[in-house]
Motif scaffolding. Structure first.
Motif, PDB file in Angstrom:
ATOM      1  N   ARG A  72      55.920  55.804 -30.814  1.00  0.00           N
ATOM      2  CA  ARG A  72      56.790  55.808 -29.570  1.00  0.00           C
ATOM      3  C   ARG A  72      57.265  57.001 -29.030  1.00  0.00           C
ATOM      4  N   GLU A 110      56.926  53.196 -36.271  1.00  0.00           N
ATOM      5  CA  GLU A 110      57.107  52.126 -34.760  1.00  0.00           C
ATOM      6  C   GLU A 110      57.842  53.610 -34.068  1.00  0.00           C
ATOM      7  N   THR A 111      58.430  54.273 -34.488  1.00  0.00           N
ATOM      8  CA  THR A 111      58.382  55.223 -34.222  1.00  0.00           C
ATOM      9  C   THR A 111      58.288  56.006 -33.910  1.00  0.00           C
ATOM     10  N   GLU A 153      66.871  52.484 -34.322  1.00  0.00           N
ATOM     11  CA  GLU A 153      66.271  51.528 -34.567  1.00  0.00           C
ATOM     12  C   GLU A 153      65.159  52.129 -33.109  1.00  0.00           C
ATOM     13  N   ARG A 154      63.489  52.354 -33.520  1.00  0.00           N
ATOM     14  CA  ARG A 154      62.637  52.352 -33.346  1.00  0.00           C
ATOM     15  C   ARG A 154      63.021  52.736 -32.000  1.00  0.00           C
ATOM     16  N   SER A 210      63.891  56.200 -30.263  1.00  0.00           N
ATOM     17  CA  SER A 210      61.913  57.525 -29.745  1.00  0.00           C
ATOM     18  C   SER A 210      62.548  57.704 -28.568  1.00  0.00           C
ATOM     19  N   GLU A 240      59.814  51.281 -40.019  1.00  0.00           N
ATOM     20  CA  GLU A 240      60.586  51.530 -38.759  1.00  0.00           C
ATOM     21  C   GLU A 240      59.957  53.201 -38.141  1.00  0.00           C
ATOM     22  N   ILE A 279      66.825  57.745 -37.523  1.00  0.00           N
ATOM     23  CA  ILE A 279      66.661  56.209 -37.010  1.00  0.00           C
ATOM     24  C   ILE A 279      67.877  55.412 -38.472  1.00  0.00           C
TER      25      ILE A 279
END
Length: 330
Positions: free
Chosen positions: A60, A56-57, A24-25, A29, A53, A40
Motif C-alpha cells: 500500500r 500488506e503495508t 495496521e496496514r 500506509s 502485516e 505498525i
C-alpha cells in the motif's frame, strides 16, 4: 522539522502513535503516503501475523514506515528477525528497558532504533546504550501512560538531550500550534495517536469513532491501580463500564498471585492480554461499553472523520502559522 524528517526519511516529522488493532496496514500506509511516518502496532501479534502485516503495508505504500514492538513480548527475538527480513527501516521499542541482546539484534538488522524515555535518567541510559532516537510521551496520551505530563517531560528532557539525538514528543497533541512549540524547544518532531483514530482510512468501528467525536478531554481517564503489589501500568481510556470491569480483573489476578498460582511476570502478561482483548472488542466489534475505548486527552479536539492527508495538512498549516506569528513579533 528537518532533523526529524532526515532521520525518518519522510516529508513531515509526524509519527503515527502505535495503537493496537488500529495502527495496521490501512492507517499506517495512509500516514506514510500523506508525508508522515506510519508505525505498525505489533502488540501481541505472532511473528507470522507481523510478517503478513508488513507485507500488506508494503503493498500500500512505497514510503518508509516503522514497527512498534513491546519489550515484554515472549517472541521478541523472532519479531525482530521478521522486521529484519523485510528491511524495516525503523523499530520502535515500547514498554521499558530493552531486554539483553535486543538492542544488538535490532542494530544488526540495519534498522534505526527508537525507544520511549519516561524520565531523564532513563533517557540518558538509553543514549549510552546506543539508541538512535527517543520518544518522550506524557500522561495525557491514550493507552498505557506514565505519571508525568508531556509539558513537564519536554522541559526536563529536551534541553538535556535534544542536542545528542532526535527526540519526538507525544501525548496530548491535537493542534499544530503545540507542535511548533515543541519544535522550538528542540524536538525533532512529534508523535500523535488519538488524532488519527477518526481518519477515513482507520479501520476502527463506526461506534468507536463516534465515541471519540462525542468525547471531551475530561472523559479520557486513567485506570486505577487496585493492589500495590501488582504494578499495573495505568491505561487512559474513555470512561465506560469496562473501566469498572478492569478493577475486578486486577482483584482476580492479585488473588492468583497471593495463592502462588502465577508468578509476577505471568500476572502482568495476563493484564496485558486482558487489555488487548478489551481493546479489540471496542475497536473491531464496536462494543464501546464493555470494550476499552483507549483515547488521549486530545480526544476533545477530534470533531469529525477526515482523510489522513487532511489531518496532517491541517497540523502542518497550524504549526506554520504559529511559527510565522512568532517570527513577526520577534
Amino acid at each position: 522539522m528537518k532533523r526529524g524528517t532526515d532521520f525518518l526519511g519522510c516529508e513531515v516529522a509526524i509519527m503515527g502513535g502505535a495503537m493496537s488493532w488500529i495502527s495496521e496496514r490501512n492507517l499506517v500506509s495512509a500516514i506514510s503516503n500523506a508525508g508522515g511516518f506510519g508505525v505498525i502496532a505489533c502488540g501481541a501479534m505472532t511473528p507470522d501475523l507481523l510478517d503478513t502485516e508488513i507485507a500488506e503495508t508494503k503493498k500500500r505504500t512505497e514510503r518508509p514506515f516503522g514497527v512498534n514492538l513491546i519489550t515484554m513480548h515472549p517472541q521478541l527475538s523472532e519479531l525482530i528477525d521478521v522486521c529484519g527480513r523485510h528491511g524495516v527501516s525503523h523499530i520502535v521499542l515500547a514498554g521499558g528497558l530493552p531486554p539483553p541482546g535486543a538492542l544488538e539484534r535490532i542494530k544488526g538488522t540495519g534498522a534505526k532504533l527508537i525507544c520511549f524515555a519516561p524520565a531523564l535518567a532513563l533517557a540518558k541510559k538509553l543514549i549510552r546504550s546506543g539508541v538512535d532516537a527517543l520518544v518522550i510521551e506524557g500522561m495525557e496520551a491514550g493507552g498505557h501512560i506514565g505519571p508525568v505530563s508531556t509539558s513537564v517531560l519536554a522541559q526536563e528532557i529536551l534541553p538535556e538531550v535534544a542536542a545528542d539525538l532526535p527526540v519526538f514528543v507525544a501525548g496530548g497533541i491535537g493542534r499544530g500550534g503545540l507542535i511548533a512549540g515543541y519544535l522550538e524547544m528542540g524536538a525533532a518532531g512529534v508523535q500523535l495517536g488519538t488524532r488519527f483514530v477518526c481518519a477515513n482510512e482507520c479501520i476502527a468501528h463506526p461506534n468507536f469513532k463516534k465515541a471519540f467525536i462525542r468525547a471531551s478531554a475530561r472523559d479520557a481517564i486513567p485506570s486505577v491501580q487496585i493492589d500495590p503489589r501488582l504494578p499495573v501500568i495505568p491505561v487512559r481510556a474513555l470512561k465506560n463500564r469496562e473501566m469498572e470491569n478492569f478493577s475486578a480483573k486486577q482483584i482476580e489476578v492479585a488473588k492468583l498471585l497471593d495463592e502462588g498460582k502465577v508468578e509476577m511476570a505471568e500476572a502482568q502478561l495476563q493484564i496485558e492480554h486482558y487489555w488487548a482483548g478489551a481493546l479489540r472488542r471496542a475497536v473491531i466489534d464496536g462494543d464501546v461499553e464493555s470494550g476499552s475505548v483507549m483515547a488521549g486527552q486530545s480526544v476533545g479536539m477530534v470533531k469529525e472523520e477526515q482523510p489522513t492527508a487532511e489531518i496532517i495538512r491541517q497540523l502542518v498549516d497550524e504549526a506554520a502559522v504559529a511559527l510565522e506569528r512568532r517570527a513577526l513579533h520577534a
